[in-house]
Write a protein that holds these residues in place. Sequence first.
Motif, PDB file in Angstrom:
ATOM      1  N   VAL A   1      94.349  56.667 -65.336  1.00  0.00           N
ATOM      2  CA  VAL A   1      94.802  56.284 -66.672  1.00  0.00           C
ATOM      3  C   VAL A   1      95.643  57.437 -67.213  1.00  0.00           C
ATOM      4  N   GLN A   2      96.825  57.129 -67.697  1.00  0.00           N
ATOM      5  CA  GLN A   2      97.663  58.172 -68.282  1.00  0.00           C
ATOM      6  C   GLN A   2      97.189  58.444 -69.710  1.00  0.00           C
ATOM      7  N   MET A   3      96.729  59.665 -69.964  1.00  0.00           N
ATOM      8  CA  MET A   3      96.235  60.062 -71.275  1.00  0.00           C
ATOM      9  C   MET A   3      97.274  60.939 -71.986  1.00  0.00           C
ATOM     10  N   ARG A   4      97.573  60.588 -73.222  1.00  0.00           N
ATOM     11  CA  ARG A   4      98.493  61.386 -74.024  1.00  0.00           C
ATOM     12  C   ARG A   4      97.779  61.831 -75.298  1.00  0.00           C
ATOM     13  N   HIS A   5      97.828  63.125 -75.573  1.00  0.00           N
ATOM     14  CA  HIS A   5      97.232  63.694 -76.785  1.00  0.00           C
ATOM     15  C   HIS A   5      95.733  63.382 -76.871  1.00  0.00           C
ATOM     16  N   ALA A   6      95.082  63.296 -75.732  1.00  0.00           N
ATOM     17  CA  ALA A   6      93.661  62.931 -75.706  1.00  0.00           C
ATOM     18  C   ALA A   6      92.787  64.134 -76.044  1.00  0.00           C
ATOM     19  N   PRO A   7      91.593  63.879 -76.599  1.00  0.00           N
ATOM     20  CA  PRO A   7      90.647  64.981 -76.843  1.00  0.00           C
ATOM     21  C   PRO A   7      90.174  65.575 -75.527  1.00  0.00           C
ATOM     22  N   ALA A   8      89.619  66.769 -75.601  1.00  0.00           N
ATOM     23  CA  ALA A   8      89.191  67.472 -74.394  1.00  0.00           C
ATOM     24  C   ALA A   8      88.063  66.738 -73.667  1.00  0.00           C
ATOM     25  N   GLU A   9      87.228  66.022 -74.410  1.00  0.00           N
ATOM     26  CA  GLU A   9      86.136  65.284 -73.787  1.00  0.00           C
ATOM     27  C   GLU A   9      85.785  64.066 -74.631  1.00  0.00           C
ATOM     28  N   PHE A  10      85.089  63.129 -74.003  1.00  0.00           N
ATOM     29  CA  PHE A  10      84.655  61.920 -74.678  1.00  0.00           C
ATOM     30  C   PHE A  10      83.138  61.822 -74.614  1.00  0.00           C
ATOM     31  N   VAL A  11      82.557  61.113 -75.569  1.00  0.00           N
ATOM     32  CA  VAL A  11      81.139  60.772 -75.527  1.00  0.00           C
ATOM     33  C   VAL A  11      81.027  59.260 -75.536  1.00  0.00           C
ATOM     34  N   CYS A  12      79.998  58.757 -74.891  1.00  0.00           N
ATOM     35  CA  CYS A  12      79.801  57.310 -74.838  1.00  0.00           C
ATOM     36  C   CYS A  12      79.217  56.802 -76.154  1.00  0.00           C
ATOM     37  N   GLY A  13      79.419  55.506 -76.390  1.00  0.00           N
ATOM     38  CA  GLY A  13      78.855  54.894 -77.577  1.00  0.00           C
ATOM     39  C   GLY A  13      79.881  54.693 -78.679  1.00  0.00           C
TER      40      GLY A  13
ATOM     41  N   ARG B   1      93.224  39.420 -64.870  1.00  0.00           N
ATOM     42  CA  ARG B   1      93.319  38.177 -64.103  1.00  0.00           C
ATOM     43  C   ARG B   1      91.960  37.471 -64.062  1.00  0.00           C
ATOM     44  N   ASN B   2      90.905  38.251 -64.217  1.00  0.00           N
ATOM     45  CA  ASN B   2      89.547  37.701 -64.276  1.00  0.00           C
ATOM     46  C   ASN B   2      88.644  38.773 -64.861  1.00  0.00           C
ATOM     47  N   GLY B   3      87.356  38.462 -65.021  1.00  0.00           N
ATOM     48  CA  GLY B   3      86.407  39.437 -65.556  1.00  0.00           C
ATOM     49  C   GLY B   3      86.176  39.242 -67.047  1.00  0.00           C
ATOM     50  N   ASN B   4      85.275  40.070 -67.604  1.00  0.00           N
ATOM     51  CA  ASN B   4      84.912  39.925 -69.011  1.00  0.00           C
ATOM     52  C   ASN B   4      85.890  40.617 -69.955  1.00  0.00           C
ATOM     53  N   ALA B   5      86.504  41.691 -69.519  1.00  0.00           N
ATOM     54  CA  ALA B   5      87.447  42.417 -70.371  1.00  0.00           C
ATOM     55  C   ALA B   5      88.776  41.668 -70.422  1.00  0.00           C
ATOM     56  N   GLU B   6      89.539  41.980 -71.468  1.00  0.00           N
ATOM     57  CA  GLU B   6      90.834  41.318 -71.637  1.00  0.00           C
ATOM     58  C   GLU B   6      91.940  41.972 -70.825  1.00  0.00           C
ATOM     59  N   GLY B   7      91.643  43.121 -70.245  1.00  0.00           N
ATOM     60  CA  GLY B   7      92.645  43.787 -69.427  1.00  0.00           C
ATOM     61  C   GLY B   7      92.131  45.103 -68.899  1.00  0.00           C
ATOM     62  N   GLU B   8      92.960  45.773 -68.087  1.00  0.00           N
ATOM     63  CA  GLU B   8      92.639  47.079 -67.532  1.00  0.00           C
ATOM     64  C   GLU B   8      93.595  48.115 -68.116  1.00  0.00           C
ATOM     65  N   VAL B   9      93.023  49.182 -68.638  1.00  0.00           N
ATOM     66  CA  VAL B   9      93.814  50.210 -69.296  1.00  0.00           C
ATOM     67  C   VAL B   9      94.637  50.985 -68.266  1.00  0.00           C
ATOM     68  N   ARG B  10      95.925  51.138 -68.561  1.00  0.00           N
ATOM     69  CA  ARG B  10      96.809  51.966 -67.738  1.00  0.00           C
ATOM     70  C   ARG B  10      97.214  53.247 -68.464  1.00  0.00           C
ATOM     71  N   GLY B  11      97.167  53.209 -69.808  1.00  0.00           N
ATOM     72  CA  GLY B  11      97.553  54.394 -70.567  1.00  0.00           C
ATOM     73  C   GLY B  11      96.937  54.367 -71.958  1.00  0.00           C
ATOM     74  N   MET B  12      96.589  55.550 -72.490  1.00  0.00           N
ATOM     75  CA  MET B  12      96.050  55.673 -73.841  1.00  0.00           C
ATOM     76  C   MET B  12      96.786  56.821 -74.554  1.00  0.00           C
ATOM     77  N   ASP B  13      97.367  56.511 -75.689  1.00  0.00           N
ATOM     78  CA  ASP B  13      98.076  57.507 -76.481  1.00  0.00           C
ATOM     79  C   ASP B  13      97.331  57.678 -77.786  1.00  0.00           C
ATOM     80  N   PHE B  14      96.695  58.845 -77.966  1.00  0.00           N
ATOM     81  CA  PHE B  14      95.935  59.115 -79.190  1.00  0.00           C
ATOM     82  C   PHE B  14      96.888  59.628 -80.271  1.00  0.00           C
ATOM     83  N   GLN B  15      96.887  58.965 -81.406  1.00  0.00           N
ATOM     84  CA  GLN B  15      97.884  59.260 -82.437  1.00  0.00           C
ATOM     85  C   GLN B  15      97.305  59.949 -83.643  1.00  0.00           C
TER      86      GLN B  15
END
Length: 206
Positions: free
Chosen positions: A165-177, A192-206
């Motif tokens: 996953v391409q991360m932009r401006h992401a925090p140093a770490e994440f916590v679950c929940g 194409r299937n599954g419970n989620a609406e899609g698969e993340v390819r990139g996240m840009d934290f603004q």
Amino acid sequence: MLQPDFDDARYQLALLEKNAGRYQAALEQFQAMRTVEGPRAYAYWLALADTFNELGRREDAEAAAGHAAEHASTAAERARAAQQTYIAQTDFGVRFARDPDGQLKLTATRIPHQTADPNPFIEPGDDIQHLQGKLREIDCGKTTTIGVEAAGKLVRLAIPDLQHVQMRHAPAEFVCGPQTPTPVMIEFARARNGNAEGEVRGMDFQ
């Protein structure tokens, strides 16, 4: 010394210079020719387009490829001219693609010229969507899933592999929940299937 109108010799010399990787010298010989019409026109403009591409002169390459297409007489010739246009409009890059066993491998590709920060994790065949909202939750189950609130709706998106996953401006770490609402722009492939609406390819934290 070559006569000014000795086009055949100039053409052959241009091809020799081009094949030797001396593209500026080849260009000078191509441009010194006085007549390029007739049976040689297609090959001339195609070679000139390739020379311009090698020199990084994109607009000139595209124009020359257009002339080559005008003089093409077969579908194969038109395809070669279109390939030079494509090269003029794109840059060399890499991206991940799946091999026959479903494993991700880095492969060579071309991306549109001046594409800002291209995402190598977008796979061939991905139906890419963009979602702007607030990150609300991270579910660290067997498959990591994030919940993003957008337009009053919670959209769930999967992250099968956190290393892809391409991360932009992401925090140093994440916590679950549950998460402190954080504005994000998500680039995802429609599921194409599954419970989620899609698969993340990139996240840009603004």
